[in-house]
Motif scaffolding. Structure first.
Motif, PDB file in Angstrom:
ATOM      1  N   SER A 103      -3.346 -32.588 -10.354  1.00 44.79           N
ATOM      2  CA  SER A 103      -2.730 -31.921 -11.500  1.00 44.79           C
ATOM      3  C   SER A 103      -3.768 -31.873 -12.625  1.00 44.79           C
ATOM      4  O   SER A 103      -3.468 -31.507 -13.752  1.00 44.79           O
ATOM      5  N   ASP A 104      -4.999 -32.249 -12.287  1.00 42.36           N
ATOM      6  CA  ASP A 104      -6.109 -32.270 -13.241  1.00 42.36           C
ATOM      7  C   ASP A 104      -6.564 -30.827 -13.525  1.00 42.36           C
ATOM      8  O   ASP A 104      -6.831 -30.057 -12.595  1.00 42.36           O
ATOM      9  N   PRO A 105      -6.651 -30.430 -14.823  1.00 41.51           N
ATOM     10  CA  PRO A 105      -6.970 -29.027 -15.142  1.00 41.51           C
ATOM     11  C   PRO A 105      -8.276 -28.524 -14.522  1.00 41.51           C
ATOM     12  O   PRO A 105      -8.311 -27.454 -13.922  1.00 41.51           O
ATOM     13  N   LYS A 106      -9.356 -29.329 -14.659  1.00 41.93           N
ATOM     14  CA  LYS A 106     -10.645 -28.848 -14.140  1.00 41.93           C
ATOM     15  C   LYS A 106     -10.586 -28.733 -12.607  1.00 41.93           C
ATOM     16  O   LYS A 106     -11.124 -27.792 -12.018  1.00 41.93           O
ATOM     17  N   ALA A 107      -9.916 -29.691 -11.977  1.00 41.78           N
ATOM     18  CA  ALA A 107      -9.816 -29.673 -10.509  1.00 41.78           C
ATOM     19  C   ALA A 107      -9.044 -28.439 -10.048  1.00 41.78           C
ATOM     20  O   ALA A 107      -9.446 -27.742  -9.113  1.00 41.78           O
ATOM     21  N   ILE A 108      -7.929 -28.139 -10.732  1.00 39.42           N
ATOM     22  CA  ILE A 108      -7.130 -26.967 -10.333  1.00 39.42           C
ATOM     23  C   ILE A 108      -7.946 -25.698 -10.553  1.00 39.42           C
ATOM     24  O   ILE A 108      -7.994 -24.803  -9.708  1.00 39.42           O
ATOM     25  N   GLN A 109      -8.620 -25.656 -11.690  1.00 35.30           N
ATOM     26  CA  GLN A 109      -9.428 -24.460 -11.979  1.00 35.30           C
ATOM     27  C   GLN A 109     -10.491 -24.264 -10.896  1.00 35.30           C
ATOM     28  O   GLN A 109     -10.748 -23.152 -10.451  1.00 35.30           O
ATOM     29  N   TYR A 110     -11.081 -25.383 -10.448  1.00 37.07           N
ATOM     30  CA  TYR A 110     -12.128 -25.274  -9.427  1.00 37.07           C
ATOM     31  C   TYR A 110     -11.545 -24.762  -8.099  1.00 37.07           C
ATOM     32  O   TYR A 110     -12.069 -23.840  -7.484  1.00 37.07           O
ATOM     33  N   VAL A 111     -10.426 -25.367  -7.695  1.00 33.96           N
ATOM     34  CA  VAL A 111      -9.849 -25.021  -6.386  1.00 33.96           C
ATOM     35  C   VAL A 111      -9.291 -23.597  -6.373  1.00 33.96           C
ATOM     36  O   VAL A 111      -9.438 -22.871  -5.388  1.00 33.96           O
ATOM     37  N   LEU A 112      -8.672 -23.178  -7.472  1.00 41.63           N
ATOM     38  CA  LEU A 112      -8.032 -21.855  -7.454  1.00 41.63           C
ATOM     39  C   LEU A 112      -8.926 -20.743  -8.010  1.00 41.63           C
ATOM     40  O   LEU A 112      -8.830 -19.603  -7.569  1.00 41.63           O
ATOM     41  N   ASN A 113      -9.780 -21.080  -8.992  1.00 37.91           N
ATOM     42  CA  ASN A 113     -10.604 -20.037  -9.606  1.00 37.91           C
ATOM     43  C   ASN A 113     -12.033 -20.069  -9.059  1.00 37.91           C
ATOM     44  O   ASN A 113     -12.404 -19.241  -8.229  1.00 37.91           O
ATOM     45  N   THR A 114     -12.806 -21.079  -9.536  1.00 39.35           N
ATOM     46  CA  THR A 114     -14.250 -21.096  -9.271  1.00 39.35           C
ATOM     47  C   THR A 114     -14.563 -21.024  -7.785  1.00 39.35           C
ATOM     48  O   THR A 114     -15.416 -20.263  -7.354  1.00 39.35           O
ATOM     49  N   SER A 115     -13.867 -21.835  -6.993  1.00 42.65           N
ATOM     50  CA  SER A 115     -14.210 -21.898  -5.569  1.00 42.65           C
ATOM     51  C   SER A 115     -13.052 -21.360  -4.721  1.00 42.65           C
ATOM     52  O   SER A 115     -12.871 -21.751  -3.565  1.00 42.65           O
ATOM     53  N   GLY A 116     -12.265 -20.457  -5.337  1.00 41.83           N
ATOM     54  CA  GLY A 116     -11.003 -19.995  -4.738  1.00 41.83           C
ATOM     55  C   GLY A 116     -11.070 -19.635  -3.259  1.00 41.83           C
ATOM     56  O   GLY A 116     -10.276 -20.127  -2.453  1.00 41.83           O
ATOM     57  N   TYR A 117     -12.034 -18.782  -2.890  1.00 41.48           N
ATOM     58  CA  TYR A 117     -12.081 -18.347  -1.489  1.00 41.48           C
ATOM     59  C   TYR A 117     -12.577 -19.445  -0.543  1.00 41.48           C
ATOM     60  O   TYR A 117     -12.473 -19.315   0.665  1.00 41.48           O
ATOM     61  N   ASN A 118     -13.141 -20.534  -1.098  1.00 37.56           N
ATOM     62  CA  ASN A 118     -13.524 -21.655  -0.226  1.00 37.56           C
ATOM     63  C   ASN A 118     -12.352 -22.588   0.028  1.00 37.56           C
ATOM     64  O   ASN A 118     -12.486 -23.574   0.750  1.00 37.56           O
TER      65      ASN A 118
END
Ligand code: HEM
Length: 536
Positions: A82-97
């Motif tokens: 539920s960590d903001p940076k972690a969610i942003q990484y998983v869904l945005n920055t590295s979304g297709y991975n």
């Protein structure tokens, strides 16, 4: 001889790869987390299988931090974030991975065909590019008259309900009415088709068929556990086995459908086409019911129907539930609607425009606050497509007490993104959303400049909320949903006052695939929201 050596080497290589894969060090395993009480279902027992959607992920976050270990099916470890940076990484920055897990994709493919919800990577990016213009601001303007017209029809239907008594008010269950209007809107907006659901779903065979499609989804989800068992077996044997899984799921789903769903049964029983894969069977039966759109767009239509109907309906229902308990907010919003209408008529406009709707800060704050407290999908799951490293805003301790500011993740390991926890996170006794994050308090979106979290990370599509997800696969229909919700709420609030029903009716967040209201203790097991409507 050379061939034998080659074969031997390749076998050894594959065995080592499989072994390495199984025995790789997993940082997720070293994280603390709640005790697993079910080997088979893991924490999905708490997250999915209870009648009520609880605050368990939020409580776990308070104990273990905003990234911790959970168990999935058959003891599999998952990272819950539920960590903001972690969610942003998983869904945005590295979304297709971080694609959707295989079994989710299979279920979606079977029910919806190969559409935006089920495809990954470049296929997904292509579908998204094709669909984006349909959700642009300029296209959405064209939908506003549809929203308005259907909302007026809903108001008239509800007036009939209220007029059944002489008191000028009546208790009405709003869930079926919102379900009907959102079906009519999706039909009109995406296929220029009138389901006439507001006139009574039983009158329209196609509306019935689409309701059955929802049942298909539920039934398919029920057999998913068996598929997961099979998947685990295949995985342990080192095979991906998606083809086998596909036919297994199709077979089992068909069996359940044949015994459970009358329309499908009628279409399948005397028909050699029973051997078709499930998606084709479903396409077939919608075709036989004269769906007025081409076969090619069936997938698109089914996708919008499933992604956009119950979600928006539930969001409106939850908003009315909260407003029924907060009279002062009903008053504020009604005043705002009246003011905006009079400004529009001074300009010479007979109807409110999209810009008028956008300008209604009080109503928008009410909607955002409701979407924060009631994330219609309370979580989503992803699976690392390659080895990766997830950064954190708030470092978490591992089992040895060492603080981690990032979490390495192995290919194939799963991540569960908890929207319910993110939308209310409290960490290290600091509330990210404000000390009163558990309360429904729309003011939080009006204070400052609508800056709602103290988090430095921007994520989500609206007001830093995760409710519409985020990034490459964030909800494509979020603007459509907000406009639709707002148009319905305006018409309803102008015509009725909403208050709780008599007696002690306790509403819980029912777990029905989406988060929908249920009456606590009701044996019907159905979603419902009885509310007193008084004509204004
Ligand atoms: C309040 C209403 C809504 C909520 C809370 C909501 C929420 C979501 C969420 C959480 C996702 C991500 C799902 C995932 O990745 O597993 C999603 C995706 C999606 N939604 Fe919505 N949604 C809403 C309304 C709508 C509407 C009205 C439409 C269409 C008319 C729609 C169409 C879609 C589509 C097509 C996707 C898949 C996007 C992709 O994979 O690229 N949604 N929605």
């Amino acid at each position: 001889m050379f061939l034998r050596i080659l074969l031997f080497s390749v076998t050894i290589f594959l065995v080592i790869r499989v072994l390495l894969h199984h025995f790789r060090r997993s940082v997720i395993s070293s994280l603390p987390g709640p005790t697993n009480t079910s080997y088979l279902a893991g924490h999905f027992k708490e997250l999915l299988r209870s009648e009520e959607i609880t605050d368990a992920p939020l409580d776990w976050s308070a104990n273990y931090g905003t990234a911790f270990k959970l168990h999935g099916e058959m003891g599999m470890k998952m990272l819950c974030i539920s960590d903001p940076k972690a969610i942003q990484y998983v869904l945005n920055t590295s979304g297709y991975n971080f694609p959707k897990p295989l079994n989710d994709r299979i279920l979606l493919t079977i029910i919806l065909g190969s559409g935006i919800l089920s495809v990954e990577g470049a296929h997904h990016a292509r579908q998204r590019k094709i669909l984006n213009p349909a959700f642009s601001s300029s296209t959405l303007k064209e939908f506003l008259p549809i929203f308005r017209q259907k909302s007026t029809k809903l108001v008239n239907k509800l007036k009939e309900e209220v007029d059944r008594t002489t008191a000028g008010s009546n208790v009405v269950d709003l869930v079926p009415w919102l379900s009907r209007i959102t079906l009519d809107i999706i039909g009109a907006a995406s296929a220029d088709y009138d389901f006439e659901a507001l006139d009574g779903v039983e009158n329209n065979k196609l509306a019935q068929a689409y309701n059955n499609l929802l049942n298909c989804m539920k039934i398919a989800a029920e057999v998913a556990q068996e598929v997961v068992d099979k998947q685990t077996q295949l995985y342990l044997q080192g095979k991906e086995g998606s083809k086998d899984l596909m036919s297994l799921l199709a077979k089992k789903t068909r069996k359940h459908l044949v015994t459970n769903t009358s329309i499908v049964h009628a279409n399948l029983s005397e028909d050699p086409k029973t051997k078709l894969p499930m998606s084709e069977v479903l396409a077939q039966f919608t075709y036989e019911l004269h769906l007025p759109i081409s076969a090619g767009s069936n997938t698109k239509f089914r996708t919008f129907f499933l992604a956009g109907r119950e979600t928006t309906g539930s969001a409106v229902v939850w908003t009315l539930y909260e407003l029924s308990k907060h009279f002062e907010w009903q008053r504020k919003v009604r005043e705002e609607i009246a003011k905006t209408r009079s400004q529009a008529s001074e300009r010479g406009d007979s109807e409110l425009t999209v810009a008028d709707l956008d300008s209604m800060s009080q109503l928008r704050a009410v909607m955002k606050e409701t979407l924060r407290l009631y994330p219609i999908n309370s979580f989503l799951t992803r699976q690392a497509g390659k080895d990766d490293c997830i950064p954190l805003s708030y470092p978490v301790p591992n089992a040895n007490g060492k603080m981690l500011s990032e979490i390495p993740i192995n290919r194939g390991e799963r991540v569960l993104v908890s929207f319910i926890a993110y939308n209310r996170i409290i960490w290290s006794l600091k509330s990210v959303w404000g000390e009163d994050a558990d309360e429904w308090r729309p003011e939080r979106f009006l204070e400052g400049n609508g800056n709602t979290t103290q988090s430095q990370v921007n994520l989500g599509l609206v007001a830093n909320l995760a409710t519409f997800s985020s990034g490459v696969r964030g909800c494509i229909g979020w603007r459509f949903a907000l406009l639709e919700m707002q148009a319905i709420l305006i018409e309803l609030l102008e015509n009725f006052e909403f208050s709780p029903p008599p007696g002690n009716v306790e509403i819980i967040r029912g777990s029905t695939g989406t988060m929908a209201p249920m009456v606590k203790g009701s044996t019907s097991g159905r979603t419902q929201l009885p509310i007193t409507l008084t004509s204004l």
